[in-house]
Write an enzyme that holds these catalytic residues in place. Structure first.
Site, PDB file in Angstrom:
ATOM      1  N   CYS A   1      -9.085  -9.118  24.614  1.00 37.39           N
ATOM      2  CA  CYS A   1      -9.065  -8.253  23.424  1.00 37.39           C
ATOM      3  C   CYS A   1      -7.684  -8.123  22.799  1.00 37.39           C
ATOM      4  CB  CYS A   1      -9.652  -6.890  23.758  1.00 37.39           C
ATOM      5  SG  CYS A   1      -8.714  -5.912  24.954  1.00 37.39           S
TER       6      CYS A   1
ATOM      7  N   HIS B   1      -9.300  -1.397  25.897  1.00 41.96           N
ATOM      8  CA  HIS B   1      -9.984  -2.279  24.937  1.00 41.96           C
ATOM      9  C   HIS B   1      -9.610  -1.928  23.500  1.00 41.96           C
ATOM     10  CE1 HIS B   1     -12.880  -5.308  23.773  1.00 41.96           C
ATOM     11  NE2 HIS B   1     -13.266  -4.495  22.800  1.00 41.96           N
TER      12      HIS B   1
ATOM     13  N   ASN C   1     -13.590  -8.159  17.681  1.00 44.19           N
ATOM     14  CA  ASN C   1     -12.920  -8.016  18.979  1.00 44.19           C
ATOM     15  C   ASN C   1     -13.344  -9.138  19.909  1.00 44.19           C
ATOM     16  OD1 ASN C   1     -15.037  -6.403  21.195  1.00 44.19           O
ATOM     17  ND2 ASN C   1     -15.655  -6.640  19.064  1.00 44.19           N
TER      18      ASN C   1
END
Length: 342
Positions: A251, A302, A314
């Site tokens: 990510c 994240h 993402n």
């Protein structure tokens, strides 16, 4: 026979002395060459072969496939362009995932489409060339109807005509055709009647259609950053992946790489990126803001970039590089909010 030969020579000499005859012959030759060129263009599937009456619904999507399939992406793009279906690269990649998962030399199981026994082709590039060409023919016959073209790839092009005579693709029509062909050939089963569902589970038709428009108030070019990220849609999640050379991204690596292309330093983990940004109220969020979630551990492990309409782009371990819904993720993980690059 000798007399006939001499007559032929004489006639040729008379032919050569008549200028008008030469002009007519030249025009005939040009016409023939044009016809041959047109035939070759149609046979090879030029870029305009679907311009007339073909739907593009579901085009430009992306695939969630394995690394073994991803290694063939460049070849798929090459032949998709050659045969006029560049907008369907993601769909072809999903088809390959279903056919072989990239684990066999006949990557697209294309041998049968050229009349050879299954698995005869042992050159992966040739398999892709033949397979993409055949799929392009299916798409043309199906007028861009993806389920119809996919099932035609599996059951043979006779299925498409059969289905169109019965109102188009449906599961009932697919089963009818499969049973008919099995009985005709004497097999217990013919093809995969669930082939469409099996391919489409690897395909997201919406990914390629997301548009991002910056309002000029961010400190960077939002559209350029999104464009960089978008080219990696469908690539797998790779822990520690921070450049395309890794074969995928995690990510924070995806954001680090994309923002570096516009001169913004977002190096480091998702937590580092959280610390480098400032909080933004949810009712003031705009394209280019970052969104953070607490997934497998506390803190901010994240991150993604908000693109508008409740979506963010993402890299995640479930689907690789993709678009996700903010609201859906809120129902799965603690939401840490939106943040802006100063």
């Amino acid at each position: 026979m000798q007399g006939d030969l001499k007559k032929g020579i004489k006639d040729t000499g008379t032919f050569a002395k008549n200028p008008l005859t030469w002009i007519l012959a030249g025009l005939l030759l040009l016409t023939s060459l044009f016809g041959i060129a047109l035939f070759i263009s149609i046979s090879l599937g030029g870029v305009n072969q679907f311009d007339s009456g073909m739907s593009r619904e579901g085009a430009d999507g992306t695939a969630q496939v394995s690394a073994k399939v991803m290694r063939y992406e460049a070849l798929v793009r090459k032949y998709a362009k050659e045969y006029g279906i560049s907008d369907y690269v993601g769909l072809i990649m999903a088809l390959i995932q279903q056919e072989t998962g990239g684990r066999q030399l006949d990557v697209m199981q294309a041998s049968e489409s050229v009349g050879l026994p299954p698995g005869t082709i042992t050159d992966p590039e040739y398999s892709i060339q033949i397979g993409v060409k055949y799929f392009a023919e299916m798409m043309k016959q199906a007028k861009g109807d993806i389920p119809l073209a996919l099932q035609g790839y599996n059951l043979g092009n006779g299925f498409i005509a059969y289905a169109l005579e019965r109102g188009g693709y449906s599961k009932d029509v697919t089963i009818e055709f499969s049973k008919m062909m099995a009985a005709k050939i004497g097999w217990n089963r013919y093809g995969d009647v669930n082939y469409v569902e099996h391919v489409l589970r690897y395909y997201n038709p919406e990914n390629g259609s997301v548009m991002v428009k910056g309002d000029g108030t961010q400190s960077f070019d939002v559209e350029e950053v999104h464009s960089t990220m978008k080219q990696f849609l469908g690539q797998p999640y790779v822990w520690g992946g921070r450049t395309p050379a890794a074969g995928g991204f995690d990510c924070s690596g995806l954001l680090e790489y994309a923002f570096a292309q516009v001169g913004v330093d977002l190096s480091g983990t998702a937590q580092s990126q959280y610390d480098k940004t400032i909080a933004v109220p949810e009712d003031q969020v705009k394209a280019g803001d970052l969104v953070f979630f607490s997934t497998y551990k506390s803190g901010a492990p994240h991150v993604g970039m908000y693109v508008d309409e409740g979506k963010f782009i993402n890299a995640n371990s479930s689907n690789g590089v993709t678009y996700s819904s903010v609201e859906e993720w809120k129902g799965l993980y603690p939401f840490l909010g939106f943040r802006r690059i100063p």
